[in-house]
Design an enzyme around this catalytic site. Structure first.
Site, PDB file in Angstrom:
ATOM      1  N   ASP A 138      -1.346  -0.963   6.078  1.00  0.00           N
ATOM      2  CA  ASP A 138      -1.507  -0.368   7.575  1.00  0.00           C
ATOM      3  C   ASP A 138      -2.666   0.003   7.954  1.00  0.00           C
ATOM      4  O   ASP A 138      -3.285   0.105   9.330  1.00  0.00           O
ATOM      5  CB  ASP A 138      -0.492   1.026   7.658  1.00  0.00           C
ATOM      6  CG  ASP A 138      -1.360   1.989   7.010  1.00  0.00           C
ATOM      7  OD1 ASP A 138      -1.724   1.996   5.913  1.00  0.00           O
ATOM      8  OD2 ASP A 138      -1.199   3.023   7.557  1.00  0.00           O
TER       9      ASP A 138
ATOM     10  N   ASP B 190      -6.891  -1.655   4.279  1.00  0.00           N
ATOM     11  CA  ASP B 190      -6.105  -2.630   3.636  1.00  0.00           C
ATOM     12  C   ASP B 190      -6.429  -4.142   4.208  1.00  0.00           C
ATOM     13  O   ASP B 190      -6.070  -5.161   3.933  1.00  0.00           O
ATOM     14  CB  ASP B 190      -4.735  -2.500   4.294  1.00  0.00           C
ATOM     15  CG  ASP B 190      -4.273  -1.166   3.440  1.00  0.00           C
ATOM     16  OD1 ASP B 190      -4.336  -0.938   2.234  1.00  0.00           O
ATOM     17  OD2 ASP B 190      -3.322  -0.368   4.047  1.00  0.00           O
TER      18      ASP B 190
ATOM     19  N   ASP C 117       0.845  -1.103   0.130  1.00  0.00           N
ATOM     20  CA  ASP C 117       0.016  -0.055  -0.061  1.00  0.00           C
ATOM     21  C   ASP C 117       0.961   1.355  -0.096  1.00  0.00           C
ATOM     22  O   ASP C 117       2.105   1.363   0.290  1.00  0.00           O
ATOM     23  CB  ASP C 117      -0.822  -0.104   1.167  1.00  0.00           C
ATOM     24  CG  ASP C 117      -1.635   1.162   1.508  1.00  0.00           C
ATOM     25  OD1 ASP C 117      -2.271   1.617   0.458  1.00  0.00           O
ATOM     26  OD2 ASP C 117      -1.587   1.969   2.331  1.00  0.00           O
TER      27      ASP C 117
END
Length: 620
Positions: free
Chosen positions: A507, A511, A315
């Site tokens: 995080d 996600d 990410d």
């Protein structure tokens, strides 16, 4: 020995074996050799029955293991009259169980120490008094409570150092692994689980115990301990061929020599402790080492997959970047006033879990704008939030999110590294808030190190605009960028990747789906992303992206050492079996030699606990 627990605890069985051994020796010394033989024979056959029951249970579960060798070796030595060898084999097996318990306890020490030292009580003070208060159960602490933490005590909940306090030091090593105390000033956050310095301090709780950092870590540790390592799979790769080969060597030695004792002498050296003990000890040691380095691995299966990772997906916001976004500019459309747009946007962002929301809220408060509550609020994770604030229908989020619900939305020009938060009011485009998220200094070295560890592909999956994502990817060294991804798009992208296993690093709450979908999910959990942490296989407890490299390396080391220990045991056993087939190793001597082989394999597996000298305390 592995497999299900015996009917007796290993320690009790070992004590029983010791007592029987001493008794038979005393009987021999007193001239009662026949009685000694009877006692020893009955005992070793009883142990053989216990081992046979384990073997049957494994077969009923569809697992073909090496238990048959232990049973066959005991029975064969009894049948050929090598009762002393039978006793040594039983002593070796029961001693192996006790040694396995010791090794497991040694390897799990770091995993269990957090749970054992979790604070049970807190010293709650009355805000109106100078020191009066009472001790309460940690679970009764609420956000906003004023607490006293005495010297060398553990901070019970997440908090901030009370205003007016002097700056003080806290030992964060139980949480972060950092050996040096950290200086914390008034108003700065204090993590639960850290240890206070030499002076009593006052803190203000920011979370209750259930949602604090330390209690979250304890839950993760308990989950890790409840996930068994893939021991059976790894050991059984070798179990069946090793068992067949040992029986073939023993049978051939018997037939060629015409002496059934040769069969027993070969099988004595084929007892399978190296296969059964080496893998679980190595995996537990790897999990323990990982916890010591600031990451909780939820089971040995995750370590095994980490060792084979071929694709790593990241990410962007809060993972490759710091996630501490600063607002560069507020751009409003004609007919809208900047203070109103910022105030309404910040009010709506109070109901968002995205890391960008905090930056907008902080800017509004810095400009002394009063934030309003929402009558209705609804977040579309990773895209934006809709809220009814002060009579306005407020939209805050990505370009695609706002343009689908408001008219005349225009993409605002951005420089490399910038991103835009778009705002719509009552169905009209009101403006954009331009933010910049700094790249982590560890991002590029982490990507480089993962390539060195064998990752073939590095991918970025982000919901941000292509221009912003491309600028960050270029700085980091990633050439495969998937921008404007919704959570479902990230899951689809991971499922479609060919080079597997796929490791996903993220995080935030958004996600969680892709962390669960990946072969291995790693959550950066230092900032309390609870949902992401629960969905992930590995949770990094410190705000350090480079820990991803450490975890992958630990996985590779653990599997390598487990396989190495197994091969050492198998190789030495095969060599010794061939020597015994020619009659050069008596059964009693062979039993003692095999015990040494077991010890070599077990202590080699414990090497997975150690950080190699070149990587110990690795910091960038």
């Amino acid at each position: 020995m592995g497999g299900p627990r015996a009917m007796m605890r290993p320690s009790a069985l070992l004590i029983s074996t010791g007592l029987v051994t001493v008794s038979t020796l005393l009987l021999v010394l007193w001239g009662q050799g026949d009685a000694a033989r009877v006692v020893a024979t009955v005992f070793v056959l009883a142990v053989a029955v216990l081992e046979a029951s384990r073997m049957v249970r494994r077969l009923m579960q569809g697992a073909v293991g090496v238990d048959v060798l232990a049973v066959t070796a005991i029975v064969a030595t009894v049948l050929v009259g090598e009762i002393a060898a039978s006793m040594i084999i039983v002593l070796m097996l029961t001693g192996g169980e006790a040694l396995e318990q010791f090794a497991r306890a040694r390897a799990q020490r770091e995993l269990t120490s957090l749970s054992e030292r979790a604070p049970r009580f807190a010293h709650r003070l009355s805000p109106s008094s100078s020191g009066a208060g009472s001790d309460v159960v940690v679970g009764e602490v609420s956000p906003g409570d004023l607490l006293l933490v005495r010297p060398a005590e553990i901070v019970p909940v997440d908090a901030v150092l009370a205003p007016g306090s002097d700056a003080t030091s806290f030992d964060e090593s139980p949480i972060t692994g950092e050996s040096l105390p950290r200086r914390i000033g008034p108003g700065e956050p204090v993590l639960s689980g850290t240890i206070n310095g030499p002076s009593a301090v006052r803190i203000i709780a920011t979370r209750d115990a259930a949602h604090s950092q330390y209690q979250g870590i304890v839950r993760l540790v308990e989950a890790a301990a409840s996930h068994p390592a893939p021991v059976v799979r790894l050991a059984d790769r070798f179990a069946l061929p090793f068992t067949v080969l040992a029986l073939l060597i023993g049978t051939a030695a018997w037939l060629l020599s015409g002496d059934p004792v040769r069969f027993a002498e070969v099988l004595v050296l084929a007892t399978p402790c190296p296969l059964i003990l080496a893998a679980p000890i190595a995996f537990l040691a790897g999990m323990s080492r990982s916890a010591r380095n600031g990451a909780v691995v939820k089971g040995g299966a995750a370590l095994e997959r980490l060792s084979r990772v071929q694709t790593v997906a990241f990410d962007k916001t809060g993972t490759l970047t710091e996630g501490r976004v600063s607002i560069a500019e507020v751009r409003v459309q004609p007919g809208f006033e900047e203070p109103l747009v910022l105030r309404l946007a910040a009010s709506a962002e109070q109901y968002s879990s995205h890391v960008l929301a905090t930056a907008v809220i902080d800017l509004a408060r810095a400009r002394h704008l009063d934030l309003a509550d929402s009558d209705v609020a609804d977040e579309d994770a990773a895209s934006g939030v809709r809220a009814r604030v002060l009579g306005f229908d407020v939209l805050v989020g990505s370009l695609a999110f706002v343009s689908a619900r408001a008219s005349d939305v225009l993409a605002t020009p951005l420089r490399p590294g910038e991103l835009a938060i778009y705002v719509g009011l009552d169905g009209r485009f009101a403006g954009a808030i331009v933010a910049r998220d700094r790249l982590r200094v560890t991002a590029a070295p982490t990507v480089t190190a993962l390539r060195r560890l064998g990752a073939r592909r590095i991918v970025m999956l982000t919901g941000d605009a292509p221009s912003t994502a491309a600028a960050i990817a270029e700085e980091v060294g990633i050439d495969d960028v998937r921008a404007e991804c919704l959570p479902a798009d990230k899951v689809t992208a991971v499922h479609g990747m060919e080079d597997r296993p796929v490791l996903m690093v993220g995080d935030g709450v958004n996600d969680a789906p892709v962390l669960a979908a990946a072969d291995v999910g790693i959550a950066l959990g230092a900032r309390g992303a609870t949902v992401a942490s629960e969905a992930a296989d590995v949770v990094i407890l410190v705000d350090d992206l480079h820990k991803v490299v450490d975890v992958v390396r630990i996985g590779q080391d653990s599997v390598r050492i487990a396989l190495q220990s197994i091969w050492i045991g198998v190789g030495l056993s095969l060599i010794l079996m061939v020597v015994a087939a020619f009659g050069h190793i008596p059964a009693v001597l062979g039993a003692g030699i095999q015990e040494l082989v077991d010890l070599v394999c077990i202590f080699n597996a414990l090497r997975a606990l150690r950080d190699p000298a070149g990587h110990r305390g690795d910091r960038l």
